[in-house]
Design an enzyme around this catalytic site. Sequence first.
Site, PDB file in Angstrom:
ATOM      1  N   ASN A   1     -18.841   5.014   7.292  1.00  0.00           N
ATOM      2  CA  ASN A   1     -18.167   3.956   8.043  1.00  0.00           C
ATOM      3  C   ASN A   1     -18.393   4.182   9.530  1.00  0.00           C
ATOM      4  O   ASN A   1     -19.101   5.109   9.927  1.00  0.00           O
ATOM      5  CB  ASN A   1     -16.670   3.917   7.696  1.00  0.00           C
ATOM      6  CG  ASN A   1     -15.992   5.253   7.927  1.00  0.00           C
ATOM      7  OD1 ASN A   1     -15.927   5.744   9.048  1.00  0.00           O
ATOM      8  ND2 ASN A   1     -15.499   5.855   6.845  1.00  0.00           N
TER       9      ASN A   1
ATOM     10  N   PHE B   1      -2.849   7.500   9.397  1.00  0.00           N
ATOM     11  CA  PHE B   1      -3.407   6.408  10.191  1.00  0.00           C
ATOM     12  C   PHE B   1      -3.789   5.282   9.235  1.00  0.00           C
ATOM     13  O   PHE B   1      -4.223   5.539   8.107  1.00  0.00           O
ATOM     14  CB  PHE B   1      -4.646   6.861  10.955  1.00  0.00           C
ATOM     15  CG  PHE B   1      -4.371   7.437  12.313  1.00  0.00           C
ATOM     16  CD1 PHE B   1      -4.650   6.722  13.468  1.00  0.00           C
ATOM     17  CD2 PHE B   1      -3.829   8.706  12.443  1.00  0.00           C
ATOM     18  CE1 PHE B   1      -4.402   7.261  14.725  1.00  0.00           C
ATOM     19  CE2 PHE B   1      -3.576   9.258  13.687  1.00  0.00           C
ATOM     20  CZ  PHE B   1      -3.868   8.527  14.829  1.00  0.00           C
TER      21      PHE B   1
ATOM     22  N   LYS C   1       2.761   6.537   0.036  1.00  0.00           N
ATOM     23  CA  LYS C   1       2.103   7.839   0.175  1.00  0.00           C
ATOM     24  C   LYS C   1       3.044   8.928   0.690  1.00  0.00           C
ATOM     25  O   LYS C   1       2.607  10.034   1.013  1.00  0.00           O
ATOM     26  CB  LYS C   1       0.885   7.699   1.082  1.00  0.00           C
ATOM     27  CG  LYS C   1      -0.128   6.697   0.514  1.00  0.00           C
ATOM     28  CD  LYS C   1      -1.444   6.677   1.248  1.00  0.00           C
ATOM     29  CE  LYS C   1      -2.381   5.638   0.605  1.00  0.00           C
ATOM     30  NZ  LYS C   1      -3.729   5.657   1.187  1.00  0.00           N
TER      31      LYS C   1
END
Length: 405
Positions: free
Chosen positions: A211, A324, A342
């Site tokens: 990415n 993030f 999470k």
Amino acid sequence: MLLNKKILVCVTGGIAVYKAVALVSKLSQAGAEVKVIMTSSAMEFVKPLSFQVMSRNDVYFDTFDEKDSHVIAHIDLADWADLIIVAPATANAIGKIANGIADDMVTTTLLATTAEVWIAPAMNVHMYQNKSVMRNIAQLHEDGYRFIEPAEGFLACGYVGKGRLEEPERIVDLIKERFSNPIQLPLAGKKVVVTAGPTRERIDPVRYISNFSSGKMGYAMAEAATKLGASTVLISGPVELPKPEGVRLVKVESAAQMLEAVLAEYDDASIVVKSAAVADYKPKEAQTQKMKKKDGDSSIELERTTDILKTLGAHKNSQILVGFAAETNDAIGYGKSKLESKNLDYIIVNDVTDPGGGFGSDTNVVTLLTRAGKSYPFEAMLKSELANVLLEKIIQEERATVDDR
């Protein structure tokens, strides 16, 4: 604790100047040796004589008024102080200090000192929240200045909100704490683990899936943690960035390698900041030889990589876990969902399509979301500055949580 400590109080113009008189009085009573510099605006509210009586020292207000011909006054004061406090600090004074402007005795002395400087803002709530003021405060945080946050309440202008100068008793307590722990940085003794950059998932010996992450935000977070006293481990995917000074760098390539490296550091970590952009998928089978070009289309079967952040959340003990979320739409909504699913303590959300931030940019625009449901948006600023502001906000939130208990 303050006996013989040399404290320089810089007073700038605002209605809260009367509190600065009480501050000087209480510092003197606590045993400190106090000297005062006033701006011309401050003298519109309180005369220098009040500070002279409370400090039992001359009051300084004119850069060119040399009271002792053997020294240059502003240099002598800059060298004399063990600690300098700007209280109250107006928006104007904060702007001057942040931009290195020295046009009066307060700002000239501050520019010349190597002593620790604390800034106690006091102003209208809307002025305090103004983008330019927030930008100047962020710059001063980056430059190493410490802030005594203003309190909330009824303001002289008639508004109710954040902007009141902290009470003199509280400021004195903070100064006593400072001198009882003279070199204690907020993350001293803490281990901080930061992940940064992209991962690469090999297709064959010459191709990979990856990415656009540059690693700049993660590297800035690692550098900021180190400056705040942490023992920092930076686990980095492949990037073209220099190693931040004082960190332990662990280089990895794939998502699996990053997971292994993070788990190896996780158990004794105090804070984990997972800013890496880890690949969600990898080729099910990586080829050992270069894939040859063929006529027609081709496809590669992909499989999920292990969700590192979710794994860390599932195995969390006392660690503070910060994630993030780089999104392209409904960033806040997705961020809140990830925060919950999470098991994170904080998540830093940004829309990578925003021209002020995103992959490869030197600036970023983010919102910090907390497990307690708070939201802190930050306008575009350099990632190096933003990292420090984010960590200090997290530290502040954690202290407030402990105090509430």
